[in-house]
Write a protein that holds these residues in place. Structure first.
Motif, PDB file in Angstrom:
ATOM      1  N   THR A   1      -6.636  29.409 -64.118  1.00  0.00           N
ATOM      2  CA  THR A   1      -7.280  30.175 -65.181  1.00  0.00           C
ATOM      3  C   THR A   1      -7.161  31.673 -64.964  1.00  0.00           C
ATOM      4  O   THR A   1      -7.370  32.132 -63.853  1.00  0.00           O
ATOM      5  N   PRO A   2      -6.908  32.441 -66.034  1.00  0.00           N
ATOM      6  CA  PRO A   2      -6.432  31.971 -67.338  1.00  0.00           C
ATOM      7  C   PRO A   2      -4.940  31.664 -67.242  1.00  0.00           C
ATOM      8  O   PRO A   2      -4.221  32.269 -66.466  1.00  0.00           O
ATOM      9  N   VAL A   3      -4.517  30.736 -68.051  1.00  0.00           N
ATOM     10  CA  VAL A   3      -3.125  30.305 -68.029  1.00  0.00           C
ATOM     11  C   VAL A   3      -2.634  30.166 -69.464  1.00  0.00           C
ATOM     12  O   VAL A   3      -3.416  29.868 -70.365  1.00  0.00           O
ATOM     13  N   THR A   4      -1.353  30.422 -69.660  1.00  0.00           N
ATOM     14  CA  THR A   4      -0.798  30.302 -71.011  1.00  0.00           C
ATOM     15  C   THR A   4      -0.435  28.851 -71.304  1.00  0.00           C
ATOM     16  O   THR A   4      -0.195  28.053 -70.394  1.00  0.00           O
ATOM     17  N   MET A   5      -0.380  28.550 -72.573  1.00  0.00           N
ATOM     18  CA  MET A   5       0.033  27.222 -73.014  1.00  0.00           C
ATOM     19  C   MET A   5       1.444  26.935 -72.500  1.00  0.00           C
ATOM     20  O   MET A   5       1.732  25.818 -72.049  1.00  0.00           O
ATOM     21  N   GLY A   6       2.303  27.920 -72.532  1.00  0.00           N
ATOM     22  CA  GLY A   6       3.676  27.754 -72.055  1.00  0.00           C
ATOM     23  C   GLY A   6       3.738  27.399 -70.585  1.00  0.00           C
ATOM     24  O   GLY A   6       4.550  26.568 -70.164  1.00  0.00           O
ATOM     25  N   LYS A   7       2.887  28.015 -69.794  1.00  0.00           N
ATOM     26  CA  LYS A   7       2.851  27.724 -68.353  1.00  0.00           C
ATOM     27  C   LYS A   7       2.378  26.289 -68.107  1.00  0.00           C
ATOM     28  O   LYS A   7       2.908  25.592 -67.239  1.00  0.00           O
ATOM     29  N   VAL A   8       1.398  25.832 -68.875  1.00  0.00           N
ATOM     30  CA  VAL A   8       0.919  24.455 -68.735  1.00  0.00           C
ATOM     31  C   VAL A   8       2.054  23.493 -69.081  1.00  0.00           C
ATOM     32  O   VAL A   8       2.296  22.519 -68.361  1.00  0.00           O
TER      33      VAL A   8
ATOM     34  N   GLN B   1      -6.348  34.304 -77.853  1.00  0.00           N
ATOM     35  CA  GLN B   1      -5.072  34.997 -77.975  1.00  0.00           C
ATOM     36  C   GLN B   1      -4.927  35.946 -76.788  1.00  0.00           C
ATOM     37  O   GLN B   1      -5.886  36.631 -76.408  1.00  0.00           O
ATOM     38  N   ASN B   2      -3.753  35.995 -76.193  1.00  0.00           N
ATOM     39  CA  ASN B   2      -3.491  36.898 -75.081  1.00  0.00           C
ATOM     40  C   ASN B   2      -3.468  38.322 -75.630  1.00  0.00           C
ATOM     41  O   ASN B   2      -2.641  38.640 -76.479  1.00  0.00           O
ATOM     42  N   PRO B   3      -4.351  39.198 -75.155  1.00  0.00           N
ATOM     43  CA  PRO B   3      -4.375  40.570 -75.681  1.00  0.00           C
ATOM     44  C   PRO B   3      -3.109  41.366 -75.344  1.00  0.00           C
ATOM     45  O   PRO B   3      -2.783  42.328 -76.032  1.00  0.00           O
ATOM     46  N   LEU B   4      -2.380  40.927 -74.311  1.00  0.00           N
ATOM     47  CA  LEU B   4      -1.160  41.618 -73.914  1.00  0.00           C
ATOM     48  C   LEU B   4       0.085  41.094 -74.627  1.00  0.00           C
ATOM     49  O   LEU B   4       1.119  41.755 -74.640  1.00  0.00           O
ATOM     50  N   ASN B   5      -0.036  39.911 -75.196  1.00  0.00           N
ATOM     51  CA  ASN B   5       1.087  39.307 -75.917  1.00  0.00           C
ATOM     52  C   ASN B   5       0.497  38.408 -77.003  1.00  0.00           C
ATOM     53  O   ASN B   5       0.118  37.276 -76.737  1.00  0.00           O
ATOM     54  N   LYS B   6       0.441  38.910 -78.199  1.00  0.00           N
ATOM     55  CA  LYS B   6      -0.229  38.217 -79.306  1.00  0.00           C
ATOM     56  C   LYS B   6       0.389  36.851 -79.630  1.00  0.00           C
ATOM     57  O   LYS B   6      -0.231  36.029 -80.279  1.00  0.00           O
ATOM     58  N   ARG B   7       1.604  36.595 -79.170  1.00  0.00           N
ATOM     59  CA  ARG B   7       2.242  35.307 -79.451  1.00  0.00           C
ATOM     60  C   ARG B   7       1.808  34.220 -78.470  1.00  0.00           C
ATOM     61  O   ARG B   7       2.109  33.054 -78.684  1.00  0.00           O
TER      62      ARG B   7
ATOM     63  N   THR C   1      -1.052  32.008 -76.225  1.00  0.00           N
ATOM     64  CA  THR C   1      -2.423  31.516 -76.207  1.00  0.00           C
ATOM     65  C   THR C   1      -2.844  31.335 -74.762  1.00  0.00           C
ATOM     66  O   THR C   1      -2.137  30.690 -73.982  1.00  0.00           O
ATOM     67  N   LEU C   2      -3.977  31.921 -74.401  1.00  0.00           N
ATOM     68  CA  LEU C   2      -4.527  31.748 -73.065  1.00  0.00           C
ATOM     69  C   LEU C   2      -5.534  30.602 -73.088  1.00  0.00           C
ATOM     70  O   LEU C   2      -6.273  30.431 -74.063  1.00  0.00           O
ATOM     71  N   LEU C   3      -5.558  29.844 -72.018  1.00  0.00           N
ATOM     72  CA  LEU C   3      -6.476  28.712 -71.894  1.00  0.00           C
ATOM     73  C   LEU C   3      -7.381  28.915 -70.693  1.00  0.00           C
ATOM     74  O   LEU C   3      -6.939  29.408 -69.650  1.00  0.00           O
ATOM     75  N   ALA C   4      -8.629  28.521 -70.849  1.00  0.00           N
ATOM     76  CA  ALA C   4      -9.599  28.565 -69.746  1.00  0.00           C
ATOM     77  C   ALA C   4     -10.513  27.352 -69.892  1.00  0.00           C
ATOM     78  O   ALA C   4     -10.809  26.921 -71.015  1.00  0.00           O
ATOM     79  N   PRO C   5     -10.971  26.810 -68.784  1.00  0.00           N
ATOM     80  CA  PRO C   5     -11.849  25.641 -68.877  1.00  0.00           C
ATOM     81  C   PRO C   5     -13.256  26.047 -69.284  1.00  0.00           C
ATOM     82  O   PRO C   5     -13.710  27.153 -68.990  1.00  0.00           O
ATOM     83  N   THR C   6     -13.934  25.162 -69.959  1.00  0.00           N
ATOM     84  CA  THR C   6     -15.366  25.345 -70.185  1.00  0.00           C
ATOM     85  C   THR C   6     -16.073  24.846 -68.919  1.00  0.00           C
ATOM     86  O   THR C   6     -15.459  24.169 -68.084  1.00  0.00           O
TER      87      THR C   6
END
Length: 155
Positions: free
Chosen positions: A51-58, A86-92, A94-99
């Motif tokens: 965390t945080p990780v991008t959808m692409g990395k997953v 949304q990743n503030p550094l790259n709007k394309r 998506t960042l993911l984080a666990p609840t």
């Protein structure tokens, strides 16, 4: 010829152990969640661990198509196990984080798996247990070197 026979027998033994490990993995996941597929749980585990990780990395970690991972993460988000932003550094991206609930599920599955594995190891004589644990460490290290080769073969 003896060497080939032994290698085949060794692989069969390893396959039997693999089946036992998969059974432990499946049953502990089922007990804790009862509603996640193995792929969804693996995605959640990656998110918890990175965390945080991008959808692409997953998708890369799972060696899966990004659209398949997106569907798995959609389900995890609906179950309130992960959050998207949304990743503030790259709007394309998506960042993911666990609840907190998502993190709790991964922790509980790990706890249950450790308990089952400890119970299995406790059934071994001390010398055998020591040998098995040493062999598992070596096996994990060897598997880590073979996994990239298998990835390349599948690409």
């Amino acid at each position: 010829m003896t060497q080939e026979c032994t290698a085949s027998e060794d692989a069969e033994t390893a396959l039997t152990v693999l089946r036992a490990m998969i059974s432990i993995g499946d049953s502990t996941l089922e007990r804790v969640t009862g509603q996640l597929t193995l792929t969804q749980f693996r995605a959640l585990r990656i998110v918890v661990g990175q965390t945080p990780v991008t959808m692409g990395k997953v998708a890369q970690e799972l060696r899966m198509n990004p659209s398949s991972v997106s569907r798995a993460c959609d389900r995890l988000a609906r179950l309130d196990l992960l959050q998207r932003a949304q990743n503030p550094l790259n709007k394309r991206e998506t960042l993911l984080a666990p609840t907190p609930r998502g993190r709790q599920i991964v922790d509980r599955v790990d706890h249950d798996r450790r308990a089952v594995l400890s119970a299995v190891l406790d059934q071994l004589e001390p010398a055998a247990r020591e040998s098995v644990v040493a062999a598992l460490k070596q096996f994990a290290a060897a598997a880590a070197t073979v996994a990239p080769i298998m990835q390349d073969a599948n690409n």
